[in-house]
Write an enzyme that holds these catalytic residues in place. Structure first.
Site, PDB file in Angstrom:
ATOM      1  N   ARG A 176       0.847  -1.191   0.000  1.00  0.00           N
ATOM      2  CA  ARG A 176       0.000   0.000   0.000  1.00  0.00           C
ATOM      3  C   ARG A 176       0.882   1.240   0.000  1.00  0.00           C
ATOM      4  NH1 ARG A 176      -5.015  -2.188   2.464  1.00  0.00           N
ATOM      5  NH2 ARG A 176      -5.050  -4.193   1.397  1.00  0.00           N
TER       6      ARG A 176
ATOM      7  N   GLU B 106       0.531   4.147   0.808  1.00  0.00           N
ATOM      8  CA  GLU B 106      -0.097   5.206   1.599  1.00  0.00           C
ATOM      9  C   GLU B 106       0.970   5.966   2.366  1.00  0.00           C
ATOM     10  OE1 GLU B 106      -4.045   4.435   3.751  1.00  0.00           O
ATOM     11  OE2 GLU B 106      -3.266   2.437   3.341  1.00  0.00           O
TER      12      GLU B 106
ATOM     13  N   ARG C  26      -0.254   2.037  13.032  1.00  0.00           N
ATOM     14  CA  ARG C  26      -0.807   0.786  12.503  1.00  0.00           C
ATOM     15  C   ARG C  26      -0.737   0.638  10.995  1.00  0.00           C
ATOM     16  NH1 ARG C  26      -7.343   0.881  12.894  1.00  0.00           N
ATOM     17  NH2 ARG C  26      -7.703   2.759  11.698  1.00  0.00           N
ATOM     18  N   HIS C  27      -0.049   1.539  10.319  1.00  0.00           N
ATOM     19  CA  HIS C  27       0.086   1.417   8.864  1.00  0.00           C
ATOM     20  C   HIS C  27       1.500   1.025   8.467  1.00  0.00           C
ATOM     21  CE1 HIS C  27      -3.683   3.784   8.856  1.00  0.00           C
ATOM     22  NE2 HIS C  27      -3.894   3.122   7.731  1.00  0.00           N
TER      23      HIS C  27
ATOM     24  N   GLU D 146      -9.403  -2.399  13.601  1.00  0.00           N
ATOM     25  CA  GLU D 146      -9.780  -3.257  12.485  1.00  0.00           C
ATOM     26  C   GLU D 146      -8.634  -4.197  12.131  1.00  0.00           C
ATOM     27  OE1 GLU D 146      -9.189  -1.900   8.587  1.00  0.00           O
ATOM     28  OE2 GLU D 146      -9.312  -4.064   8.346  1.00  0.00           O
TER      29      GLU D 146
ATOM     30  N   SER E  26     -11.200  -6.840   6.749  1.00  0.00           N
ATOM     31  CA  SER E  26     -12.260  -6.213   5.985  1.00  0.00           C
ATOM     32  C   SER E  26     -12.720  -7.252   4.989  1.00  0.00           C
ATOM     33  CB  SER E  26     -11.669  -4.993   5.271  1.00  0.00           C
ATOM     34  OG  SER E  26     -12.683  -4.092   4.974  1.00  0.00           O
TER      35      SER E  26
ATOM     36  N   ARG F 170      -1.079  -6.795  12.438  1.00  0.00           N
ATOM     37  CA  ARG F 170      -2.078  -6.219  13.350  1.00  0.00           C
ATOM     38  C   ARG F 170      -2.627  -7.258  14.315  1.00  0.00           C
ATOM     39  NH1 ARG F 170      -5.940  -1.837  10.227  1.00  0.00           N
ATOM     40  NH2 ARG F 170      -4.247  -0.572   9.417  1.00  0.00           N
TER      41      ARG F 170
END
Lengths: 531, 531
Positions: free
Chosen positions: A303, A305, A311-312, A454, A457, A505
């Site tokens: 990712r 991002e 948490r990323h 989370e 998903s 996670r």
């Protein structure tokens, strides 16, 4: 173009680089010289001592193990050094965890992974004054072979994992010498956060840990975390294999951005470009259309991002599930929650040592879960948040703070750290999510949470090519780019659903840790690409 | 730069693209219209027939399964349709493999993965003329729910996996309709190469298969290949876990090209560049330096080689092993060969059905192996090749044809399809390979071969930072770029070794297949990035 950019440095840059390289090389050479000097000194000391040293063949620096010979010598493991071995002469290979000279004796703590034992070299029949001195000078973290007699101790050794015995060393050879200055001290790296400050002792900050990950991973805490992580993967796969799932391997280099195009890394692919898969989503669905019925995969997802949060990560390990179902996607939820419950039980029952080791440094409440797993609908969750004073619309997505708050509310009301939130608003989910047949504003989709964060998903997917094209069009996705994906549904596709779990996670939240970098061996984020 | 290149199309290009997109959309719309028309026609036919059709509620197109309800209906699996189920009324979901109308009857073959069963709709008490017609019109590969009575058959049905029973259908509903023109026929896709030509029947070429992989994967051959592949991974991990290995997860995005810089894919990483790991080599070694003792990992590896051969992929799955050893790297060879032998035995004992299914289409000799595994030295191999008339120098690398020839010579002499070639010339191995202590021209390294093709490359690694720097320098590698790797060995490193296995090659060679694309679900090569 990218290739040019990498190799095509300007002349100036090249000069600067070669100057830098030269400097580094000089530094390396100096280091090597220093090391050689030190070794020469040690050797000289040994030699000068040799003449009047009856124990001179009982210690020293070994030649580098280059597979010169096949030694017929059994090595015991530290964890097997129990009362049963008392009065046996054994060989052991281990690290020197600490050493302390005291008169005519030298006390060592010898370590193997999370286990350690006390050892002693004392002037006497088997060891000379020079040998004790040699042992006392061995740098911390060096690897040694020792021959030793296992002896019972009067009083339990509280500071070691092997409390009933100690080793009386008769021979000691250095197999691999550690440089004297360690970039971090192992005892600092396992000290609980608060404790350090109170007692004026050091703790190690995260960047120092990660910059020197090879040392940081040697701590009891790290050893426990990653052995537990290995267990999570095994429990995940074993549970699903028992349920009839097949493991698949999906490509990571893909021709089109799978989930819309944002946050995707670009790869130069020969004379063209490609992308790194943001999930195995499309491929695991194709496997369902290809009759594999129930599939899972474990692999990296990427990712792009630019999020620097706790948490990323830009690269993490996805535990992915996809399965055909008969009539209702709750069949999928049931399979996934049962898999999670099997993982939680397996950890609780088989990894108690690891959990307690981590807890010593990072205390947390034991992880609680219900059977069957609690499932709440999105509207119920919004109502709970409203009741707690949160202002949000019924179809707004949950913000991170609201997710956490909801986790606390759920824990209070239901006493569980794990639950499913079902029926998300359609608008906040990807284009391939199946709309709710009873309410077009909602969808057959769900997230799963651990300690309010989370970890999964998932959804029922659209398995009809026409509806899928409509939904992609609605999301302004170029249909041409996902043609082979949509075409997969044209030749008979069973209703199906699944989800993707973030391994790091799950480990972080199960153990009650607070940063996903603690559960990624070599974490990647926008600012970190090494080691 | 790469990003710009992707998004920054010229105006002209954009116009061309939007014209193309428009055309595609029109085509899509036409297709959708045709489909709607066809469905309307089917519905109309049904309606017109409804009035005088006593069976009108017993068949039809189901509404798309959108999880409208939780049906309390148990579905049986095709493989469970045996004599025990005779005279039971059951529900089944399956694909329509073939259908054939014959007077007042329609025969169907219903399929689930590698299993199939004969079924029949016949005009009578439970089925009307219209219902039989409806069944006959269901397109191949559509998914149907049927309610049927299981009946014993007089004569075994040789063409189906379920030979003792057939289904007398009482209700039939289409769950997902396949488009009428399949891009390839499943029976063509499983036809042995020679057979097609002789009988003037079609076979399917590889590109057609791969372009339509979702259909191609439905064949019995593909189902068998990938179920066996799933088994290889499981056997690999289970064997190593039993031996005390820990599973690790290593990063795929790395800051420096791990093995020298050639053949590496570049990734744009935010404002900078990175690379895709060509192997987990450096990371698994760091884990050994970090006291994990014995580790394995299963994950993608990336090679930017522009090779269009039967055995090269740009992305494949690596089964990687690394372990500390005591005194000789043959301890590592023994661990790896034993793991391979456990895999071979597990496949032979638990995947006989899959092996035979693949053999039907691609005949091959059973895979042979010895216990203990044969280990030859490189010089012996060169001597065997010399004797067979090959001209090559003692320290030359093996060419692919010579590898294959050697495989045949070894098979003749030792009757094994699996062996280890030990002590490669130092010059042909990577910089981190430990030199042979007895002969500086050779090294402590090895390859492993299956049916004459390399499946693993491995070695004792240099575990001393100083020697490693020297070796890297000798290979003209920029020391600065691999600093964190070399630094890993400065603080005590045990002697260690390992190897990397190519999953797709192991599956290909075990099954005696001839192209690695057959054992990669979604293969990637310089010319293929889709699906």
């Amino acid at each position: 173009m990218t290739k040019e950019k990498v190799n095509g440095a300007t002349e100036e840059e090249q000069q600067a680089q070669s100057k830098k390289a030269l400097k580094k090389q000089q530094k390396e050479a100096e280091k090597a010289a220093k090391k050689a000097e030190k070794q020469a000194k040690l050797a000289a000391e040994q030699q000068s001592a040799d003449e009047d040293d009856f124990a001179k063949d009982r210690y020293g620096l070994s030649a580098m193990v280059q597979s010169q010979q096949k030694l017929d010598r059994a090595l015991v493991r530290v964890q097997d050094l129990t009362a049963e071995k008392v009065d046996q002469l054994i060989w052991l290979r281990s690290r020197v965890h600490t050493s302390r000279a005291k008169g005519k004796q030298c006390f060592l703590v010898l370590r193997q992974q999370q286990f350690n034992v006390q050892a002693l070299v004392a002037v006497g029949d088997r060891a000379s004054k020079q040998m004790v001195k040699f042992a006392a000078n061995i740098t911390k973290e060096s690897i040694v072979d020792v021959e030793a007699m296992v002896r019972k101790v009067e009083q339990k050794i509280e500071s070691c994992s092997q409390q009933d015995v100690e080793l009386h060393i008769e021979r000691i050879f250095v197999i691999s010498q550690a440089e004297p200055r360690l970039p971090l001290q192992l005892e600092d790296a396992v000290r609980p956060d608060g404790e350090g400050e109170e007692e004026g002792r050091a703790t190690v900050n995260q960047d120092t840990r990660l910059d020197n990950r090879v040392i940081d991973l040697r701590t009891t805490t790290s050893q426990a975390i990653f052995r537990l992580q290995s267990g999570v993967c095994q429990l995940f796969r074993d549970t699903l294999t028992k349920k009839g799932f097949v493991e698949i391997q999906t490509p990571k280099i893909i021709s089109a951005a799978s989930e819309g195009g944002a946050n995707v890394f670009t790869v130069s692919y020969f004379k063209s470009s490609a992308y790194l898969a943001q999930s195995p989503q499309l491929y695991k669905q194709m496997c369902i259309c290809a009759d594999f019925d129930k599939v899972f995969c474990v692999g990296p997802v990427f990712r792009a991002e630019d999020s620097n949060t706790h948490r990323h990560l830009t690269e993490f390990v996805g535990l992915d599930i996809e399965m055909a179902f008969n009539y209702h996607y709750h069949e999928v939820i049931d399979s996934i929650t049962d898999t999670m419950v099997q993982i939680f039980k397996g950890l609780r029952d088989n990894f108690q040592t690891e959990i307690q080791t981590v807890n010593k440094q990072f205390p947390s409440e034991p992880f609680k879960f219900l059977e069957p797993t609690l499932r709440l609908e999105y509207t119920e969750a919004v109502a709970m948040l409203h009741e707690a004073g949160v202002e949000m619309g019924d179809e707004d997505d949950l913000s991170t703070p609201n997710e956490k708050l909801l986790g606390r509310l759920v824990k209070e009301k239901y006493d569980t750290d794990f639950y499913v939130l079902d029926k998300y608003p359609l608008a906040v989910r990807p284009f391939y999510t199946m709309p709710d047949p009873n309410n077009p504003k909602y969808s057959n989709s769900y997230d799963m949470f651990m300690r309010g964060e989370e970890i999964l998903s998932g959804a029922q997917r659209v398995h009809d090519a026409q509806l899928l094209s409509e939904r992609a069009h609605h999301h302004q996705i170029d249909l041409e780019k996902i043609k082979s994906y949509i075409d997969s549904f044209r030749f008979g596709a069973p209703p199906h659903g699944g989800g993707g779990i973030g391994l790091e996670r799950v480990c972080m939240l199960y153990l009650g840790l607070h940063n996903v970098r603690q559960t990624s061996m070599f974490p990647r984020d926008p600012k970190r690409l090494t080691p």
